[in-house]
Design a protein around this motif. Structure first.
Motif, PDB file in Angstrom:
ATOM      1  N   PHE A  50       0.413   4.640   1.798  1.00 13.38           N
ATOM      2  CA  PHE A  50      -0.363   5.279   2.853  1.00 13.38           C
ATOM      3  C   PHE A  50      -0.284   6.802   2.745  1.00 13.38           C
ATOM      4  O   PHE A  50       0.600   7.353   2.077  1.00 13.38           O
ATOM      5  N   HIS A 101      -6.341  -2.579   4.047  1.00 13.72           N
ATOM      6  CA  HIS A 101      -5.771  -1.300   4.456  1.00 13.72           C
ATOM      7  C   HIS A 101      -6.280  -0.132   3.632  1.00 13.72           C
ATOM      8  O   HIS A 101      -6.164   1.025   4.065  1.00 13.72           O
ATOM      9  N   SER A 120       0.809  -1.218   0.000  1.00 10.73           N
ATOM     10  CA  SER A 120       0.000   0.000   0.000  1.00 10.73           C
ATOM     11  C   SER A 120       0.842   1.268   0.000  1.00 10.73           C
ATOM     12  O   SER A 120       1.989   1.276   0.453  1.00 10.73           O
ATOM     13  N   GLU A 136       2.464  -4.823   6.839  1.00 10.48           N
ATOM     14  CA  GLU A 136       2.904  -4.970   5.453  1.00 10.48           C
ATOM     15  C   GLU A 136       4.412  -5.192   5.370  1.00 10.48           C
ATOM     16  O   GLU A 136       4.884  -6.041   4.597  1.00 10.48           O
ATOM     17  N   ARG A 191      -2.402   3.391  11.541  1.00  9.36           N
ATOM     18  CA  ARG A 191      -1.567   3.510  10.334  1.00  9.36           C
ATOM     19  C   ARG A 191      -0.222   2.833  10.558  1.00  9.36           C
ATOM     20  O   ARG A 191       0.268   2.091   9.696  1.00  9.36           O
ATOM     21  N   LEU A 217      -8.682   1.953   5.672  1.00 11.16           N
ATOM     22  CA  LEU A 217      -8.012   2.814   6.644  1.00 11.16           C
ATOM     23  C   LEU A 217      -7.355   4.001   5.944  1.00 11.16           C
ATOM     24  O   LEU A 217      -7.432   5.145   6.427  1.00 11.16           O
ATOM     25  N   ARG A 275      -1.515  -6.213   1.385  1.00 10.15           N
ATOM     26  CA  ARG A 275      -2.359  -5.031   1.558  1.00 10.15           C
ATOM     27  C   ARG A 275      -3.544  -5.247   2.479  1.00 10.15           C
ATOM     28  O   ARG A 275      -4.012  -4.308   3.125  1.00 10.15           O
ATOM     29  N   ALA A 322      -0.705  -0.977  10.528  1.00  8.57           N
ATOM     30  CA  ALA A 322      -0.938  -1.492   9.175  1.00  8.57           C
ATOM     31  C   ALA A 322       0.351  -1.496   8.357  1.00  8.57           C
ATOM     32  O   ALA A 322       0.647  -2.463   7.641  1.00  8.57           O
TER      33      ALA A 322
END
Length: 871
Positions: free
Chosen positions: A117, A390, A115, A142, A135, A393, A387, A138
């Motif tokens: 972010f 996520h 991802s 990952e 965050r 979020l 991922r 997550a």
């Protein structure tokens, strides 16, 4: 770091002549100096429950290692030597694989099926520590899923002193308290996911220009020196890192710049004195890539290693030789290895450790594991999809981190408008794709992250135009667009037809190893890019309902168009990551409550009171005074400068009333300065010979790889290698009065006051408010007010809630340069609570009394939209 980096652990005094070959008489004398601080404190975890088990395991395993194995663990293998942006050697005999260190603070740099972010500046704009933790967790999940052991983030350096600073967007806003809360929350999230967090860049790394000698052919002998006084160092720049250390961070990265004319990765006072002694840091220090400028000196100052270039290291076999000949004491090497392994065990990397299944140098499934050497062909990219869910979020954070700056006559939220017109290239896709510019170093299409090593590959990027088309289809709205920033004629024609005109404008910044349109990392100015001002003025002249959305790494100047009567709303959307378009639609249509500014937007760039150095003041080592305590909003308040939008500002979709503030003093005990000594070394004598540290018989080398062994015993230099004699003292050093535990003296975190406030949602819709608490310290040389608490709360329409803030001793203390400790001055102190740094309707004395005052706009309420060397 630049396209590359690593280093793992300590320094002595910086000798510029040794680095440049200059004669001592040729080296300029500068005013600011950083004093020595030796010996390096030894980490043991003793008395710290959160570290004790990890240290017990680490000490046991390091006791089984040879010198070569310890050196291997602390040294980088070389740039592009393996699959991560940084790799250390391992200890195969004990089943310990070398560490994989990987960028970045907003996702996996060079990652696939991972991802992208929102940036740090966007999470800061949510003012929500729960989202900051989520965050971090997550991202940690990952990274761990890809086999990463150390995530090179989160960021609180730069802190954002200069609004044009190239990497401000990686950090958590331009306030040490706000940044510290975000940094600590991210650390906890990342490490709860089983990955070591690496808080960076330590410290005072406030601009990209001249951060490294020779970068982009800039003719300076040494990196820029950030000159900081003692009090500012503690109350501003070190403050967030203290929060990270208290949160248990396993690693901290030192920075490229010098601090008071001593390199950050070789500055003994910073690493030994402040970080490890005063702040009680138990983890390991890693240098930024190519930020290490010496071997013995860095080890004694508290560092670790990996040079930028392959087959060229200040450590590896050089460190082995330094230990054998006595230049670096064996207990220092033991401490290096133990700190690394303690962080390893603390986050659980000894349990279910994932094999590295990513490659930073190739997107091919098969390729060379040792890319620089072109050796070790096999599977390098497992393309594991990490991922999860996520995206949900990411969308929430990006929306809640969007700030509404202006909203006239309820232009927002949108209510199924009949016809929308969209303008500006920031609304659409980069023609080369979301990853079409290496390290995101361009401003083509919509801007959703800055550029440099703090980036990640987008798995996809939802542009605002794509998301608005989907919404228009669902609402039966007509949608037109002009995304050529210079097609002003077409803009006029399209704007006259629309019910609402949505203009998307941008600015961009990033790391200094890349320049974009003459912006060498740092922005040249605070204006919009891609003809942004003209796009806005053209549309506003032809559309009486023009709504402007800004994607940028920080403040931009708005004065040219902000007061235009047809500009009905202005939205700052930061750098939102992969869900950019969806998140802005959520805000524009009122599906999500927006955030608050994590910095001040000035009317004029000069109002910030600082000047980023674009031209060096000398060609040897540029000298940059970072000023004092008055960063960002503190400067505006002290000098009574009216900003366009103040720190903490942001409009809501409902209305709020603050009433009733009650202060209660607790029965906290007295503050007791720490005493005693840091732990003594257990091992002080080298028992291995140089002969035992030769390359093993029959060993096959990888080309350009850094190894801990000697080719010959003649490689061991035996003269002129000894470091400062006091660096050898194995009995520790005096504990600093402000030290004693991770984060500093435990008494600093005693709760002295509780502050209760009542908040009512007086509007017709449910909403979220960011309640902010500021303290006035009372002394003439203090800032007018400092942030010391915030809470994002949800309150239904017509309902009220009570929020309780706690104030610690640290919150109301100031750094005393004489006693080298935190003190609470006798001056009267006040507490202010409200919606921003200048909208503070509630105030009370911090003396147990109760008082509620509604200030008028010309008081503390909303008012419109000689350097002393530290150490």
């Amino acid at each position: 770091m630049p396209p590359s980096k690593v280093s793992v652990l300590g320094n002595a005094i910086l000798f510029l002549s040794a680095l440049t070959g200059a004669q001592e008489s040729e080296i300029p004398t500068f005013e600011h100096h950083s004093p020595p601080a030796y010996p390096p404190p030894i980490g043991t975890g003793d008395g710290f429950p959160e570290w004790s088990e990890a240290y017990s395991k680490a000490q046991a395993v390091v006791a089984q290692m040879t010198i070569a194995e310890k050196v291997n663990l602390t040294s980088g293998v070389g740039w592009e030597g393996e699959q991560c942006v940084g790799n250390t050697g391992g200890v195969p005999r004990l089943g310990i694989r070398g560490l994989c260190l990987q960028d970045s603070p907003l996702g996996i740099r060079f990652g696939q099926y991972s991802s992208a972010f929102p940036a740090g500046v966007t999470i800061a704009a949510t003012w929500d520590d729960d989202l900051a933790y989520a965050r971090g967790f997550a991202m940690g999940v990952e990274h761990r899923g890809k086999g990463v052991d150390v995530q090179l983030g989160p960021v609180s350096g730069p802190l954002g002193l200069f609004p044009e600073g190239g990497r401000n967007w990686e950090g958590g806003g331009s306030d040490p308290y706000l940044s510290g809360i975000g940094l600590a929350s991210a650390v906890r999230g990342i490490q709860d996911a089983g990955v070591i967090a690496c808080a960076k860049h330590f410290i005072a790394n406030e601009q990209e220009h001249y951060r490294q000698r020779g970068e982009n052919a800039i003719a300076i002998n040494e990196s820029i020196s950030s000159n900081v006084d003692d009090r500012t160092m503690h109350e501003v720049y070190a403050w967030p890192f203290a929060d990270a250390v208290k949160a248990g961070v396993g690693s901290i990265m030192c920075s490229y710049n010098q601090i008071n004319n001593s390199y950050g990765c070789q500055n003994s006072e910073l690493m030994n004195g402040i970080l490890k002694n005063e702040l009680g840091f138990q983890g390991f220090v890693v240098s930024d890539w190519q930020a290490q400028h010496g071997g013995v000196a860095t080890a004694l100052a508290g560092l670790g290693d990996q040079n930028f270039y392959s087959a060229n290291s200040y450590w590896a076999s050089n460190l082995t030789g330094a230990v054998i000949n006595g230049s670096v004491p064996i207990w220092r090497l033991d401490d290096m290895a133990t700190r690394i392994m303690a962080s390893f065990y603390k986050v659980g990397l000894d349990k279910d450790r994932v094999e590295v299944n990513l490659d930073s140098w190739s997107t091919d499934v098969y390729g060379y594991r040792h890319y620089f050497a072109q050796e070790g062909y096999g599977l390098i990219n497992g393309n594991v999809d990490v991922r999860g869910n996520h995206a949900t979020l990411i969308r929430e954070i990006a929306a809640k981190g969007t700030v509404i700056l202006k909203n006239v006559a309820n232009a927002l939220p949108l209510q199924k408008p009949r016809q929308i017109a969209v303008f500006g290239s920031d609304a659409t896709d980069n023609p080369r794709g979301p990853n079409g510019c290496p390290d995101r170093a361009c401003a083509d299409g919509t801007v959703a992250m800055g550029w440099g090593s703090g980036t990640a590959n987008f798995p996809y990027l939802i542009s605002p135009l794509s998301a608005l088309q989907n919404k228009a289809i669902a609402d039966n709205t007509v949608i037109q667009w002009v995304v050529d920033d210079y097609a002003t004629g077409h803009m006029k024609q399209t704007a006259t037809q629309a019910t609402v005109c949505l203009v998307f404008v941008k600015a961009q910044a990033g790391e200094g190893f890349v320049g974009v349109d003459g912006n060498q990392g740092d922005r040249k100015n605070l204006t919009l890019w891609s003809n942004g001002e003209e796009v806005i003025s053209t549309v506003a002249a032809n559309c009486n309902n023009t709504i402007v959305t800004i994607h940028s790494p920080g403040p931009v100047t708005l004065e040219e168009w902000i007061e235009h009567p047809n500009v009905t709303a202005v939205v700052y959307a930061g750098l939102p990551g992969q869900e950019s378009g969806n998140s802005i639609v959520d805000v524009l249509y009122g599906l999500v409550e927006p955030g608050r500014l994590p910095f001040t937007i000035a009317k004029n760039a000069k109002d910030y009171g600082v000047s980023l150095m674009y031209e060096p003041d000398n060609t040897y080592a540029p000298q940059q005074d970072l000023g004092g305590l008055l960063i960002d909003h503190r400067y505006f308040d002290k000098h009574n400068i009216e900003p366009r939008f103040e720190f903490g500002f942001g409009l809501s979709y409902t209305t709020w009333k603050y009433h009733k503030i009650v202060v209660r003093k607790t029965n906290a005990g007295p503050y007791v300065p720490s005493s005693g000594r840091t732990p003594a070394a257990k091992t002080t004598k080298v028992t291995e010979s140089a002969e035992s540290l030769l390359f093993p018989a029959g060993f096959t080398k990888v080309r350009f790889y850094n190894y801990p062994w000697f080719n010959s015993t003649s490689d061991v230099k035996r003269d002129g290698e000894n470091g400062p004699s006091d660096a050898y003292d194995p009995n520790g050093t005096a504990t600093r009065p402000a030290g004693g535990a991770p984060g500093g003296n435990p008494g600093l975190y005693d709760i002295l006051y509780e502050v209760n406030v009542t908040l009512s949602n007086t509007g017709k819709r449910n909403g979220e408010e960011v309640v902010q608490l500021y303290i006035s310290q009372g002394e003439s040389d203090d800032p007018v007010r400092v942030l010391r608490g915030f809470r994002r709360v949800s309150v239904n329409a017509g309902k009220s809630t009570t929020i309780t803030f706690t104030l610690t001793r640290r919150d109301i203390s100031r750094w005393d340069t004489t006693t080298q400790n935190w003190v609470v001055s006798p001056a009267e102190k006040m507490v202010f609570v409200g919606r921003s740094s200048r909208d503070l309707p509630l105030v009370a004395k911090l003396n147990g009394g109760k008082k509620s005052i509604g200030y008028s706009k010309n008081k503390p309420g909303r008012q419109g939209h000689g350097m002393k060397t530290f150490m």
